[in-house]
Write a protein that holds these residues in place. Structure first.
Motif, PDB file in Angstrom:
ATOM      1  N   GLY A 327       0.855  -1.354  -0.058  1.00 35.29           N
ATOM      2  CA  GLY A 327      -0.051  -0.102  -0.070  1.00 35.29           C
ATOM      3  C   GLY A 327       0.762   1.240   0.073  1.00 35.29           C
ATOM      4  O   GLY A 327       0.209   2.391   0.291  1.00 35.29           O
ATOM      5  N   THR A 328       1.999   1.133  -0.052  1.00 34.71           N
ATOM      6  CA  THR A 328       3.097   2.344  -0.114  1.00 34.71           C
ATOM      7  C   THR A 328       4.017   2.396  -1.208  1.00 34.71           C
ATOM      8  O   THR A 328       4.048   1.031  -1.779  1.00 34.71           O
ATOM      9  CB  THR A 328       3.756   2.672   1.216  1.00 34.71           C
ATOM     10  N   ASP A 329       4.942   3.220  -1.431  1.00 38.57           N
ATOM     11  CA  ASP A 329       6.168   2.994  -2.378  1.00 38.57           C
ATOM     12  C   ASP A 329       7.109   2.891  -1.658  1.00 38.57           C
ATOM     13  O   ASP A 329       8.182   3.295  -2.184  1.00 38.57           O
ATOM     14  CB  ASP A 329       5.949   4.455  -3.205  1.00 38.57           C
TER      15      ASP A 329
END
Length: 367
Positions: A327-329
């Motif tokens: 859900g993140t980079d």
């Protein structure tokens, strides 16, 4: 602690059953030629007088006054309160003698006493194996660092010491890390020390060679026999050190399941590390049997022999990868190889103990 730049002077003592050797340290190093005095092991007034005279002789040679006294002394003892108990090699202290308070009253500076296993481990944690291992990991570009170290001394006895995140662990009764009394794998009715000591090497050699105990040579000679550099029963010599490594490894496996730390080996028998460490690490990496069938590793971590180039390379390399955070980079670092290393003293046992005594005093004063 930046020991090398610390200007404070600490008086030290190397206490043996026959002689006391006095010195002083500044900046993490010895600054005078050591002074020797007899111990008078069985006469308390003479023994105490010898200790005071030895420290007075050292003090007279210094250009600045000491800030503390710090040294290793045999146990059993109440180290935090400086009270020495019933010693085998110094019977004059039987019944308990408050040596620390006596020295503090006489010299007017704090007096710190510990056992040699504790101070050996502390010296190696601050200036020996622990920082060396972390430097290798840093040079390899890894984020992993070790903060804890368990030290063992192999010699007349089987001593231990534990450093946790830069602090020496003593225990509530000043009896922490007393590994000598753990169960002996090869003779469960005896303590581990009966399998990990000078007498154990001689006994195992005599048994394997079919000799009476009194005919067994000293461990240094047995080491040379194992190397093929001296006449004797070579297979028996190697067997003697293998047994020691097996018993020590069994004990350290139990310890490592609790403390999860690097292990440093010192003491007079550490010179035979090439014959001791392989069975020791093999024992730590052994397996246990499940009642339902099958086996599983004895430890959750894998032990590596840091004196073996192949082991060291695998230890330093690890299995570090970057995992994506769902859900993140971003990514998170994950090293799948849980590991500890076992290595030989980098400072030498005596110097590591002195550095530990010096550092312990300064840390206590700073607190």
């Amino acid at each position: 602690m930046d020991l090398q730049r610390d200007p404070r002077i600490v008086l030290t003592l190397d206490a043996g059953g026959t002689n006391f050797v006095f010195s002083a340290m500044q900046g993490g190093r010895e600054i005078i030629e050591p002074i020797q005095r007899p111990s008078f092991a069985e006469a308390l007034p003479a023994c105490l007088a010898s200790i005071v005279e030895g420290f007075e002789a050292v003090k007279a040679r210094l250009e600045a006054p000491p800030v503390a006294i710090s040294f290793a002394f045999p146990g059993p003892a109440d180290y935090p309160n400086g009270v020495i108990g019933d010693l085998n090699n110094l019977p004059a202290f039987r019944g308990g003698v408050p040596l620390g308070p006596m020295l503090q009253a006489h010299f007017g500076v704090p007096a710190f006493i510990n056992n040699d296993g504790n101070l050996f481990a502390y010296g190696e944690a601050l200036a020996g194996l622990l920082p060396e291992v972390n430097a290798k990991l840093a040079a390899a570009g890894l984020s992993k660092r070790f903060k804890n170290l368990f030290g063992v001394t192999l010699g007349t006895g089987f001593g231990g010491g534990l450093v946790v995140d830069g602090r020496l662990f003593l225990g509530d009764n000043a009896a922490g890390a007393e590994i000598w009394c753990m169960r002996n794998k090869l003779d469960p009715g005896c303590p581990a020390e009966e399998g990990v000591s000078i007498r154990a090497v001689r006994s195992a050699y005599a048994e394997a060679a079919g000799l009476p105990l009194e005919a067994a040579p000293d461990p240094k000679t047995i080491f040379h026999i194992a190397e093929g550099l001296a006449e004797g029963h070579r297979a028996a010599a190697r067997e003697a050190f293998w047994r020691l490594g097996e018993v020590a490894g069994d004990t350290l496996a139990n310890i490592s399941a609790v403390v999860d730390s690097l292990v440093v080996v010192g003491g007079g028998l550490s010179g035979a590390a090439s014959f001791i460490l392989p069975p020791l690490v093999q024992e730590m990496n052994g397996t246990l049997r499940a009642k339902a069938g099958g086996t599983f590793p004895r430890l959750e971590v894998q032990a590596f022999n840091l004196e073996d180039p192949e082991h060291l390379a695998r230890f330093v390399k690890g299995q570090e990868v970057q995992l994506p955070v769902p859900g993140t980079d971003r990514t998170a670092t994950y090293d799948a190889l849980k590991r500890i290393g076992v290595g030989v003293t980098r400072l030498g046992t005596s110097r590591a103990t002195s550095v530990g005594a010096y550092a312990f005093a300064l840390q206590a004063l700073d607190r």
